[in-house]
Write a protein that holds these residues in place. Structure first.
Motif, PDB file in Angstrom:
ATOM      1  N   VAL A   7       0.881  -1.169   0.000  1.00 29.97           N
ATOM      2  CA  VAL A   7       0.000   0.000   0.000  1.00 29.97           C
ATOM      3  C   VAL A   7       0.917   1.217   0.000  1.00 29.97           C
ATOM      4  CG1 VAL A   7      -0.236  -0.006   2.538  1.00 29.97           C
ATOM      5  CG2 VAL A   7      -1.952   1.165   1.126  1.00 29.97           C
ATOM      6  N   VAL A   8       0.567   2.200  -0.820  1.00 34.04           N
ATOM      7  CA  VAL A   8       1.365   3.416  -0.934  1.00 34.04           C
ATOM      8  C   VAL A   8       0.472   4.596  -0.599  1.00 34.04           C
ATOM      9  CG1 VAL A   8       2.679   4.926  -2.473  1.00 34.04           C
ATOM     10  CG2 VAL A   8       2.807   2.437  -2.757  1.00 34.04           C
ATOM     11  N   ALA A  15       5.975   9.813  -0.390  1.00 34.34           N
ATOM     12  CA  ALA A  15       5.204   8.573  -0.446  1.00 34.34           C
ATOM     13  C   ALA A  15       5.701   7.651   0.657  1.00 34.34           C
ATOM     14  CB  ALA A  15       5.371   7.898  -1.801  1.00 34.34           C
ATOM     15  N   GLN A  16       4.771   6.967   1.278  1.00 32.81           N
ATOM     16  CA  GLN A  16       5.095   5.949   2.264  1.00 32.81           C
ATOM     17  C   GLN A  16       4.697   4.619   1.649  1.00 32.81           C
ATOM     18  OE1 GLN A  16       2.973   6.202   5.964  1.00 32.81           O
ATOM     19  NE2 GLN A  16       4.376   4.823   6.993  1.00 32.81           N
ATOM     20  N   VAL A  17       5.670   3.749   1.420  1.00 30.85           N
ATOM     21  CA  VAL A  17       5.452   2.447   0.806  1.00 30.85           C
ATOM     22  C   VAL A  17       5.510   1.406   1.900  1.00 30.85           C
ATOM     23  CG1 VAL A  17       6.304   0.776  -0.885  1.00 30.85           C
ATOM     24  CG2 VAL A  17       6.567   3.244  -1.313  1.00 30.85           C
ATOM     25  N   VAL A  67      -3.042   5.115  -2.172  1.00 29.53           N
ATOM     26  CA  VAL A  67      -3.908   5.847  -1.247  1.00 29.53           C
ATOM     27  C   VAL A  67      -3.357   7.256  -1.107  1.00 29.53           C
ATOM     28  CG1 VAL A  67      -4.776   5.904   1.127  1.00 29.53           C
ATOM     29  CG2 VAL A  67      -4.373   3.697   0.013  1.00 29.53           C
ATOM     30  N   GLY A  68      -4.259   8.242  -1.015  1.00 29.31           N
ATOM     31  CA  GLY A  68      -3.774   9.592  -0.784  1.00 29.31           C
ATOM     32  C   GLY A  68      -4.803  10.655  -1.113  1.00 29.31           C
ATOM     33  N   PRO A  69      -4.461  11.900  -0.802  1.00 27.19           N
ATOM     34  CA  PRO A  69      -5.338  13.046  -1.064  1.00 27.19           C
ATOM     35  C   PRO A  69      -4.992  13.745  -2.380  1.00 27.19           C
ATOM     36  CG  PRO A  69      -3.547  13.725   0.342  1.00 27.19           C
ATOM     37  CD  PRO A  69      -3.334  12.251   0.046  1.00 27.19           C
ATOM     38  N   ALA A  70      -5.845  14.633  -2.783  1.00 29.50           N
ATOM     39  CA  ALA A  70      -5.570  15.633  -3.830  1.00 29.50           C
ATOM     40  C   ALA A  70      -5.205  15.060  -5.186  1.00 29.50           C
ATOM     41  CB  ALA A  70      -4.476  16.583  -3.350  1.00 29.50           C
ATOM     42  N   PRO A  89      -0.543  -2.702 -14.690  1.00 28.43           N
ATOM     43  CA  PRO A  89      -1.457  -3.773 -14.251  1.00 28.43           C
ATOM     44  C   PRO A  89      -1.313  -4.141 -12.769  1.00 28.43           C
ATOM     45  CG  PRO A  89      -0.301  -4.412 -16.260  1.00 28.43           C
ATOM     46  CD  PRO A  89       0.319  -3.133 -15.777  1.00 28.43           C
ATOM     47  N   ARG A  90      -0.169  -3.808 -12.177  1.00 28.23           N
ATOM     48  CA  ARG A  90       0.037  -4.117 -10.757  1.00 28.23           C
ATOM     49  C   ARG A  90      -0.531  -3.055  -9.837  1.00 28.23           C
ATOM     50  NH1 ARG A  90       6.047  -5.214  -9.991  1.00 28.23           N
ATOM     51  NH2 ARG A  90       6.303  -3.684 -11.624  1.00 28.23           N
ATOM     52  N   LEU A  91      -0.904  -1.892 -10.388  1.00 31.50           N
ATOM     53  CA  LEU A  91      -1.569  -0.846  -9.597  1.00 31.50           C
ATOM     54  C   LEU A  91      -3.053  -1.174  -9.625  1.00 31.50           C
ATOM     55  CD1 LEU A  91       0.293   2.314 -10.962  1.00 31.50           C
ATOM     56  CD2 LEU A  91       0.899   0.870  -9.002  1.00 31.50           C
ATOM     57  N   VAL A  92      -3.499  -1.932  -8.628  1.00 34.06           N
ATOM     58  CA  VAL A  92      -4.820  -2.557  -8.686  1.00 34.06           C
ATOM     59  C   VAL A  92      -5.959  -1.674  -8.173  1.00 34.06           C
ATOM     60  CG1 VAL A  92      -3.854  -4.873  -8.632  1.00 34.06           C
ATOM     61  CG2 VAL A  92      -4.518  -3.755  -6.483  1.00 34.06           C
ATOM     62  N   GLY A  93      -5.649  -0.568  -7.512  1.00 38.84           N
ATOM     63  CA  GLY A  93      -6.724   0.280  -7.024  1.00 38.84           C
ATOM     64  C   GLY A  93      -6.220   1.548  -6.374  1.00 38.84           C
ATOM     65  N   THR A  94      -7.161   2.476  -6.173  1.00 43.75           N
ATOM     66  CA  THR A  94      -6.864   3.715  -5.463  1.00 43.75           C
ATOM     67  C   THR A  94      -7.968   3.957  -4.443  1.00 43.75           C
ATOM     68  OG1 THR A  94      -8.024   5.050  -7.106  1.00 43.75           O
ATOM     69  CG2 THR A  94      -5.661   4.795  -7.420  1.00 43.75           C
ATOM     70  N   GLU A  95      -7.596   4.550  -3.337  1.00 50.95           N
ATOM     71  CA  GLU A  95      -8.526   4.886  -2.264  1.00 50.95           C
ATOM     72  C   GLU A  95      -8.173   6.276  -1.745  1.00 50.95           C
ATOM     73  OE1 GLU A  95     -11.089   3.074  -0.820  1.00 50.95           O
ATOM     74  OE2 GLU A  95     -10.841   1.530  -2.347  1.00 50.95           O
ATOM     75  N   PRO A  96      -9.171   7.117  -1.476  1.00 52.90           N
ATOM     76  CA  PRO A  96      -8.877   8.434  -0.898  1.00 52.90           C
ATOM     77  C   PRO A  96      -8.589   8.322   0.593  1.00 52.90           C
ATOM     78  CG  PRO A  96     -11.230   8.177  -1.189  1.00 52.90           C
ATOM     79  CD  PRO A  96     -10.589   6.941  -1.768  1.00 52.90           C
ATOM     80  N   ALA A  97      -7.627   9.096   1.066  1.00 52.22           N
ATOM     81  CA  ALA A  97      -7.326   9.148   2.501  1.00 52.22           C
ATOM     82  C   ALA A  97      -6.412  10.334   2.759  1.00 52.22           C
ATOM     83  CB  ALA A  97      -6.652   7.867   2.974  1.00 52.22           C
TER      84      ALA A  97
END
Length: 126
Positions: A7-8, A15-17, A67-70, A89-97
């Motif tokens: 999760v990034v 960025a925090q990996v 994951v992240g803002p803006a 293809p390995r970036l499977v999703g994004t979530e706001p936070a």
């Protein structure tokens, strides 16, 4: 050591990996070289260098949740599509936070990947 999931959390300055499995979490921080917020004229080249370093930090990871803002995660995905397409293809999703703790990030990612892997019909190697 590369783990299967990561999760990034990212914005335009850092960025925090967090690579993880059921027992361990490996953390790495990537920082942009510009000290100015993006909306105040951050050099585009500096942002590209930051994204290149982030790609390097994800080397070997099979599934990545951004994951992240803006809009930073979506901007990174767009950059990857144009400059590092093999990673896309390995970036499977994004979530706001905004600014979750490391523990909150890992918990969010574990829930996400459990659902993602079940929907894909693959066992989760956590």
């Amino acid at each position: 050591m590369s783990l299967f999931h990561a999760v990034v959390w990212m914005d335009h300055q850092q960025a925090q990996v967090l690579q993880f499995d059921a027992e361990s979490v490996q953390a790495q921080r990537v920082k942009a070289h510009s000290h100015h917020p993006r909306h105040h004229g951050t050099d585009t080249r500096a942002l590209h260098v930051f994204f290149e370093q982030l790609v390097g930090a994800l080397n070997g990871v099979q599934e990545v949740l951004l994951v992240g803002p803006a809009g930073a995660p979506e901007e990174f995905k767009t950059w990857v599509a144009h400059h590092q397409a093999a990673l896309l293809p390995r970036l499977v999703g994004t979530e706001p936070a905004d600014h979750p703790t490391e523990a909150q990030l890992v918990a969010l990612a574990r829930r996400y990947f459990l659902k993602y892997d079940r929907m894909a019909g693959t066992p989760t190697p956590m």
